[in-house]
Design an enzyme around this catalytic site. Structure first.
Site, PDB file in Angstrom:
ATOM      1  CG  ASP A   1      -2.132   1.359   1.509  1.00  0.00           C
ATOM      2  OD1 ASP A   1      -1.741   2.459   1.713  1.00  0.00           O
ATOM      3  OD2 ASP A   1      -3.319   0.800   1.428  1.00  0.00           O
TER       4      ASP A   1
ATOM      5  CG  ASN B   1      -3.728  -1.099   5.500  1.00  0.00           C
ATOM      6  OD1 ASN B   1      -3.990  -1.056   6.596  1.00  0.00           O
ATOM      7  ND2 ASN B   1      -3.979  -2.729   4.451  1.00  0.00           N
TER       8      ASN B   1
ATOM      9  CB  ALA C   1      -3.092   1.128  -2.604  1.00  0.00           C
ATOM     10  CG  ASP C   2      -3.659  -3.035   1.352  1.00  0.00           C
ATOM     11  OD1 ASP C   2      -3.041  -2.454   0.388  1.00  0.00           O
ATOM     12  OD2 ASP C   2      -2.921  -3.514   2.368  1.00  0.00           O
ATOM     13  CG  PHE C   3      -8.238  -1.941   3.146  1.00  0.00           C
ATOM     14  CD1 PHE C   3      -8.389  -3.375   3.598  1.00  0.00           C
ATOM     15  CD2 PHE C   3      -8.110  -1.717   4.469  1.00  0.00           C
ATOM     16  CE1 PHE C   3      -8.083  -3.849   3.982  1.00  0.00           C
ATOM     17  CE2 PHE C   3      -6.774  -2.615   4.921  1.00  0.00           C
ATOM     18  CZ  PHE C   3      -7.366  -3.546   4.823  1.00  0.00           C
TER      19      PHE C   3
END
Length: 407
Positions: free
Chosen positions: A143, A168, A171-173
C-alpha cells in the site's frame, strides 16, 4: 435471501485488498472458499490473512473478520494433483480472485486463459500493485509504495512536514479492495446478459489515482501541482481543519459552505470573519491573505477553552459540521456507530459473543450477515473434497503425500 446467494467464489488471496474484497462478497451472501497453502510449504506462501493453523489458532481465527463467511481448503498448487483439485473447484465457480504478482498463476497453470478453458463463464479477478502490464508490473509493492507512486502520499501531512502514512486504507481497502468488488459485481451483471465471463485487472496504484480524480482535474486544467498542507481539504484553511481542545484532545471542523461557516463565526462571536469563507480558487493554493492567519490563530486559541466533548455538544446544536477525533475504543462505543450496527456480535460455541465490525453496505430487502466465523487452516478440506466425489481413502492418501492439509 442474500444478494449474492448462489455465487461461488474461489479466493487465492492472502494480503489486505483481496481478503477485504472477498469478505464483502461473503457478507453479501456469496459462498467463498479460501484456497490456502499447506503449512509444509512454509510461511512465505502465507500472509497476514492466512488462516491460523490448528485448534490453538481457533480464537485468533474467529476475531479475524476478513476471513468470515469463508471456508478453507489447504491444497498444494505446486503439484499436479493439487492443481487438478483447483480445476475441479473452478468448473463450478463463478468468480476466482487472485493477488499474485503477474506471471505466478501462469507458471502454476491456473491463469485466466487456463481457467476459461475449464469454465468459460468464470470471472477472474487479478489484484496487483501495478497491474498486469507496463514497466512496473513485476515489481513488489505494498500500500505505502502504491500511494506514493500514485501521488497521494505526497499530499497527506502538514505543510513543511514529511508525508504521513494513512495506514493502509487507500490502496489496499478504499482503492484496490473496493475496486475489485465493483469490478466483480459489474462482470456478474454483464455475464447475465452475455453468458460470458471475463478477466478483471485491478491495480492498486490505478485505484488510488482514480481517487484523485477531483484534484487531477485542477492539474490538467490549470497545471497546478498541489503541495502537502496547502490544499483546501488538507488543512490549509481554518474552515476545514483539526483543532486541539482544553483536554489535549481534538475536534474537526468542516465548514465548506458559506452558511455553515457563518454558523461557526456566530457561535464563536466573530461575525467579522463571516465574509472569509471558501472560494473556488482555494483549492489551488495556500492562503495568501494575512486575514487567514488571524482567523486560524483565533480559532486555535478559542478551541483551547473547552473540552472536545463540550465543543461537540455546543457546535453540533448550531448546525455546524463538527467531529470528535476518536480513538478506536471511543469510535466503537459511539451511539451513532452502535445504532448503525457497525459493531456486531456473532455467537461462537467456545468464546460466546464475538464482536466484529459490521457491514457498511445496507440493503433493505437482502441485507448481508455473518453466517460463519473465520476458519482455521484447511478446516473444510475434507468436506470440500468429499463434495467433489473424493473417497475417504483418497483424501487420506492426498494428506500423506502433502497435497492437502486439514486440522
Amino acid at each position: 435471501m442474500f444478494a449474492l446467494e448462489g455465487v461461488k467464489v474461489l479466493d487465492l488471496t492472502r494480503q489486505g485488498p483481496g481478503p477485504f474484497c472477498t469478505m464483502i462478497l461473503g457478507d453479501l451472501g456469496a459462498e467463498v472458499v479460501k484456497i490456502e497453502a499447506p503449512p509444509a510449504l512454509g510461511a512465505r506462501k502465507g500472509g497476514l490473512l492466512q488462516s491460523p493453523a490448528g485448534e490453538k489458532g481457533r480464537r485468533e481465527a474467529i476475531y479475524n473478520a476478513h476471513n468470515r463467511n469463508k471456508k478453507s481448503i489447504a491444497v498444494n498448487l505446486r503439484v499436479e494433483e493439487g492443481r487438478r483439485i483447483f480445476c475441479q473447484l473452478a468448473e463450478n465457480a463463478d468468480v476466482i480472485v487472485e493477488a499474485f504478482r503477474p506471471g505466478v498463476v501462469d507458471r502454476l497453470g491456473i491463469d485466466y486463459e487456463a481457467m476459461k478453458r475449464v469454465n468459460p463463464k468464470v470471472i477472474y479477478c487479478s489484484i496487483t500493485a501495478y497491474g498486469q502490464d507496463g514497466p512496473y508490473k513485476g515489481l513488489p509493492a505494498h500500500d505505502v509504495n502504491c500511494i506514493s507512486m500514485a501521488g497521494a502520499l505526497n499530499l497527506i501531512g502538514e505543510m513543511n512536514g514529511k508525508p504521513v502514512i494513512p495506514l493502509n486504507l487507500l490502496a489496499d481497502f478504499g482503492g484496490g479492495g473496493m475496486s475489485a468488488v465493483i469490478g466483480i459485481l459489474s462482470a456478474l451483471i454483464v455475464r447475465e446478459k452475455t453468458g460470458k465471463g471475463q478477466h478483471i485487472d485491478i491495480s492498486l496504484t490505478d485505484s488510488v489515482i482514480s481517487l484523485l480524480t477531483f484534484d487531477a482535474g485542477d492539474y490538467f486544467q490549470h497545471g497546478v501541482v498541489l503541495k502537502r498542507g496547502e490544499h483546501v481539504v488538507g488543512g490549509a484553511y481554518p474552515y476545514y481543519n483539526v483543532y486541539e481542545t482544553s483536554d489535549q484532545k481534538y475536534i474537526t471542523i468542516g465548514c465548506m459552505e458559506p452558511w455553515l461557516w457563518e454558523n461557526l463565526c456566530r457561535a464563536v462571536g466573530r461575525e467579522d470573519f463571516i465574509p472569509f469563507h471558501l472560494e473556488s480558487d482555494h483549492r489551488l493554493h495556500k492562503p495568501d491573505d494575512k486575514k487567514w492567519d488571524e482567523i486560524s490563530s483565533f480559532l486555535r486559541q478559542i478551541f483551547l477553552t473547552k473540552t472536545r466533548d463540550e465543543w461537540f455538544e455546543l457546535l453540533s446544536q448550531k448546525d455546524i459540521p463538527v467531529g470528535k477525533v476518536y480513538s478506536m475504543d471511543e469510535a466503537f462505543s459511539d451511539p451513532q456507530v452502535l445504532h448503525r450496527k457497525m459493531v456486531i456480535e456473532v455467537e461462537d460455541p467456545n468464546e460466546g459473543k464475538v464482536k466484529q465490525v459490521g457491514m457498511a453496505i445496507k440493503l433493505s430487502e437482502t441485507p448481508g450477515a455473518v453466517r460463519r466465523l473465520s476458519p482455521i487452516l484447511g478446516e473444510h478440506t475434507a468436506e470440500i473434497l468429499t463434495a467433489l466425489g473424493y473417497r475417504k481413502e483418497k483424501i487420506n492418501d492426498l494428506f500423506q503425500d502433502g497435497v492437502i492439509s486439514y486440522p
